[in-house]
Write a protein that holds these residues in place. Structure first.
Motif, PDB file in Angstrom:
ATOM      1  N   THR A  20       0.814  -1.201   0.000  1.00 65.28           N
ATOM      2  CA  THR A  20       0.000   0.000   0.000  1.00 65.28           C
ATOM      3  C   THR A  20       0.861   1.270   0.000  1.00 65.28           C
ATOM      4  N   SER A  52     -11.269   5.603   1.562  1.00 68.26           N
ATOM      5  CA  SER A  52     -11.092   5.874   2.994  1.00 68.26           C
ATOM      6  C   SER A  52     -10.184   4.825   3.637  1.00 68.26           C
ATOM      7  N   SER A  53      -9.591   5.182   4.781  1.00 68.08           N
ATOM      8  CA  SER A  53      -8.717   4.206   5.451  1.00 68.08           C
ATOM      9  C   SER A  53      -9.533   3.034   5.978  1.00 68.08           C
ATOM     10  N   THR A 108      -8.677  -0.946   5.189  1.00 67.30           N
ATOM     11  CA  THR A 108      -8.493  -2.006   6.189  1.00 67.30           C
ATOM     12  C   THR A 108      -9.505  -3.135   5.952  1.00 67.30           C
ATOM     13  N   THR A 128       4.006   5.817   4.593  1.00 65.45           N
ATOM     14  CA  THR A 128       3.127   6.438   5.596  1.00 65.45           C
ATOM     15  C   THR A 128       2.956   7.917   5.300  1.00 65.45           C
ATOM     16  N   ARG A 157       0.576   8.340   2.314  1.00 71.36           N
ATOM     17  CA  ARG A 157      -0.816   8.028   2.640  1.00 71.36           C
ATOM     18  C   ARG A 157      -1.397   9.101   3.561  1.00 71.36           C
ATOM     19  N   LEU A 173      -4.826  11.042   2.907  1.00 69.09           N
ATOM     20  CA  LEU A 173      -5.954  10.987   3.839  1.00 69.09           C
ATOM     21  C   LEU A 173      -6.297  12.381   4.367  1.00 69.09           C
ATOM     22  N   GLU A 176      -9.511  13.336   6.509  1.00 67.76           N
ATOM     23  CA  GLU A 176      -9.379  12.388   7.624  1.00 67.76           C
ATOM     24  C   GLU A 176      -8.281  12.876   8.565  1.00 67.76           C
ATOM     25  N   LEU A 215      -1.045   5.843  11.818  1.00 68.77           N
ATOM     26  CA  LEU A 215      -1.162   5.400  10.428  1.00 68.77           C
ATOM     27  C   LEU A 215      -0.060   4.402  10.084  1.00 68.77           C
ATOM     28  N   GLN A 224      -0.973   1.117  11.325  1.00 70.72           N
ATOM     29  CA  GLN A 224      -2.058   0.537  10.507  1.00 70.72           C
ATOM     30  C   GLN A 224      -1.494  -0.061   9.215  1.00 70.72           C
TER      31      GLN A 224
END
Ligand code: DC
Length: 208
Positions: free
Chosen positions: A9, A74-75, A79, A137, A140, A144, A149, A156, A159
């Protein structure tokens, strides 16, 4: 020509895939959107993406033309996508749509996690795009925050690490570099540099 682009990702694989499709005049499929749409559908129905029956029902009901391209970014959808993607029954349902896309006579670029290994093992060119956890990170986080967000860097990062572990550790079609894939590390590259490097790889592979 079929180009397979895999990677973790926020590695830049989506951006690279988009530019490859434009440059070589190929159709593009971001296969992550399929898993994100399934994950989001489960969440919207109030279900748990790790619940196999719920995820399978959502995969079977997936309408490719009705995917909400904004909400799947969206995060939470990311997930959920990773959780439904760990289930072999879900992957089996989504396999056909991806293979059909790759069979397009005009050629195609597909990006995801298992394109070079499972979906298109005979792709003409395979790229494995990666970058350090910190760089991914950071990227992203920007994306976001642009979506409104609010999340801090360390949360993050944790995640993303968890998602990497799930995507690489699952039994069915785990994320890994195909033996014949070209590695493209974008940690120190901007979009133009990463894209130029991808073009060089594909051009060189086509000359062979
Ligand atoms: O590339 P992405 O972040 O949009 O993908 C979301 C999730 O979907 C990812 O964590 C794992 C899953 N995925 C997959 O298992 N296989 C693919 N070919 C594409 C995505």
């Amino acid at each position: 020509m079929i180009i397979a682009v895999d990677g973790p990702t926020a590695s830049g694989k989506g951006t690279v895939a988009k530019h490859l499709a434009t440059r070589y005049g190929l159709k593009l499929l971001d296969t992550g959107t399929l898993y994100r749409a399934v994950g989001l559908a489960v969440l919207d129905a109030g279900g748990d993406p790790a619940d196999e029956a719920a995820a399978l029902a959502a995969a079977r009901a997936l309408d490719l033309d009705a995917i909400d391209q904004d909400r799947i970014r969206s995060s939470a959808a990311g997930t959920a996508a990773s959780k439904v993607a760990a289930q072999p029954a879900v992957r089996a349902v989504l396999l056909k749509a991806q293979r059909d896309f790759a069979a397009n006579p005009a050629g195609a670029v597909l990006d995801g996690r298992d394109i070079g290994t499972i979906i298109c093992p005979d792709a003409d060119v395979k790229l494995f795009v990666t970058a350090s956890l910190e760089a991914r990170t950071e990227r992203r986080l920007k994306e976001l925050r642009g979506r409104g967000e609010t999340i801090d860097f360390e949360t993050l990062k944790a995640q993303i690490e968890e998602r990497d572990a799930r995507d690489m550790g699952r039994a069915d079609a785990p994320l890994r570099q195909a033996a014949d894939a070209h590695l493209l590390d974008t940690t120190a590259l901007n979009v133009e540099e990463a894209t130029a490097a991808a073009f060089r790889i594909v051009d060189a592979a086509r000359e062979v």
